[in-house]
Design a protein around this motif. Structure first.
Motif, PDB file in Angstrom:
ATOM      1  N   ALA A  28       0.842  -1.206   0.000  1.00  0.00           N
ATOM      2  CA  ALA A  28       0.000   0.000   0.000  1.00  0.00           C
ATOM      3  C   ALA A  28       0.874   1.252   0.000  1.00  0.00           C
ATOM      4  N   LYS A  29       1.951   1.225   0.782  1.00  0.00           N
ATOM      5  CA  LYS A  29       2.856   2.377   0.836  1.00  0.00           C
ATOM      6  C   LYS A  29       3.546   2.582  -0.512  1.00  0.00           C
ATOM      7  N   ALA A  30       3.973   1.494  -1.139  1.00  0.00           N
ATOM      8  CA  ALA A  30       4.635   1.595  -2.439  1.00  0.00           C
ATOM      9  C   ALA A  30       3.678   2.144  -3.499  1.00  0.00           C
ATOM     10  N   VAL A  31       2.444   1.685  -3.469  1.00  0.00           N
ATOM     11  CA  VAL A  31       1.450   2.176  -4.429  1.00  0.00           C
ATOM     12  C   VAL A  31       1.213   3.665  -4.208  1.00  0.00           C
ATOM     13  N   PRO A  36       0.342   9.384  -8.343  1.00  0.00           N
ATOM     14  CA  PRO A  36       0.199  10.820  -8.094  1.00  0.00           C
ATOM     15  C   PRO A  36      -1.004  11.104  -7.190  1.00  0.00           C
ATOM     16  N   LYS A  37      -0.873  12.183  -6.407  1.00  0.00           N
ATOM     17  CA  LYS A  37      -1.924  12.538  -5.456  1.00  0.00           C
ATOM     18  C   LYS A  37      -3.265  12.725  -6.160  1.00  0.00           C
ATOM     19  N   GLU A  38      -3.266  13.368  -7.299  1.00  0.00           N
ATOM     20  CA  GLU A  38      -4.512  13.600  -8.040  1.00  0.00           C
ATOM     21  C   GLU A  38      -5.175  12.270  -8.410  1.00  0.00           C
ATOM     22  N   THR A  39      -4.381  11.297  -8.815  1.00  0.00           N
ATOM     23  CA  THR A  39      -4.918   9.983  -9.173  1.00  0.00           C
ATOM     24  C   THR A  39      -5.496   9.289  -7.949  1.00  0.00           C
ATOM     25  N   ARG A  40      -4.782   9.351  -6.811  1.00  0.00           N
ATOM     26  CA  ARG A  40      -5.290   8.748  -5.568  1.00  0.00           C
ATOM     27  C   ARG A  40      -6.613   9.384  -5.165  1.00  0.00           C
ATOM     28  N   THR A  41      -6.705  10.701  -5.289  1.00  0.00           N
ATOM     29  CA  THR A  41      -7.936  11.418  -4.945  1.00  0.00           C
ATOM     30  C   THR A  41      -9.075  10.964  -5.848  1.00  0.00           C
ATOM     31  N   ARG A  42      -8.800  10.854  -7.135  1.00  0.00           N
ATOM     32  CA  ARG A  42      -9.841  10.418  -8.080  1.00  0.00           C
ATOM     33  C   ARG A  42     -10.258   8.975  -7.810  1.00  0.00           C
ATOM     34  N   LEU A  43      -9.294   8.128  -7.467  1.00  0.00           N
ATOM     35  CA  LEU A  43      -9.626   6.729  -7.141  1.00  0.00           C
ATOM     36  C   LEU A  43     -10.512   6.649  -5.898  1.00  0.00           C
TER      37      LEU A  43
END
Length: 129
Positions: A28-31, A36-43
């Motif tokens: 999870a940490k590696a992912v 990118p933060k924007e991608t994590r937010t969208r996910l």
């Protein structure tokens, strides 16, 4: 298998579970590091939207399955339909050992010790043949 062997195996299970937790946390940490933060937010937003969209369907599914189970219990037999079945299972019979111990010599009262559990239904996918 002795108690010591079982305890050793239990310890091994604990260690393997801890290893799996560490590996999951590292993954999870590696992912997170490579996403990118924007991608994590969208996910995260997509996951929230998905949960919202599926909540009504899951609720409806639970209602229909409940209705099926009530119907199958009332019918008292398994019902099959195109790749799915509602399997009727009779109530389990169990005996109260404490009462049986006291009534072992009195046959007429042994029936008081008999307990029959409620029937149950499981809904299973059927393999196509």
């Amino acid at each position: 298998m002795s108690v010591i062997n079982i305890q050793e195996s239990l310890q091994e299970v604990l260690e393997i579970r801890e290893q799996l937790e560490r590996l999951d946390a590292e993954n999870a940490k590696a992912v997170d590091l490579i996403t990118p933060k924007e991608t994590r937010t969208r996910l995260e937003q997509q996951a929230i939207e998905h949960d919202k969209n599926t909540a009504a369907a899951r609720e409806r599914l639970a209602q229909v399955e409940g209705r099926i189970k009530v119907g199958v219990v009332a019918l008292g037999s398994t019902v099959k339909h195109d790749g799915i079945q509602a399997v009727f299972v009779k109530g389990r019979v169990s005996w109260d050992s404490k009462k049986l111990d006291g009534l072992a010599l009195v046959v007429a009262e042994v029936k008081e010790c008999r307990k029959t559990g409620a029937p149950s239904v499981s809904i299973r996918k059927v393999d196509a043949k």
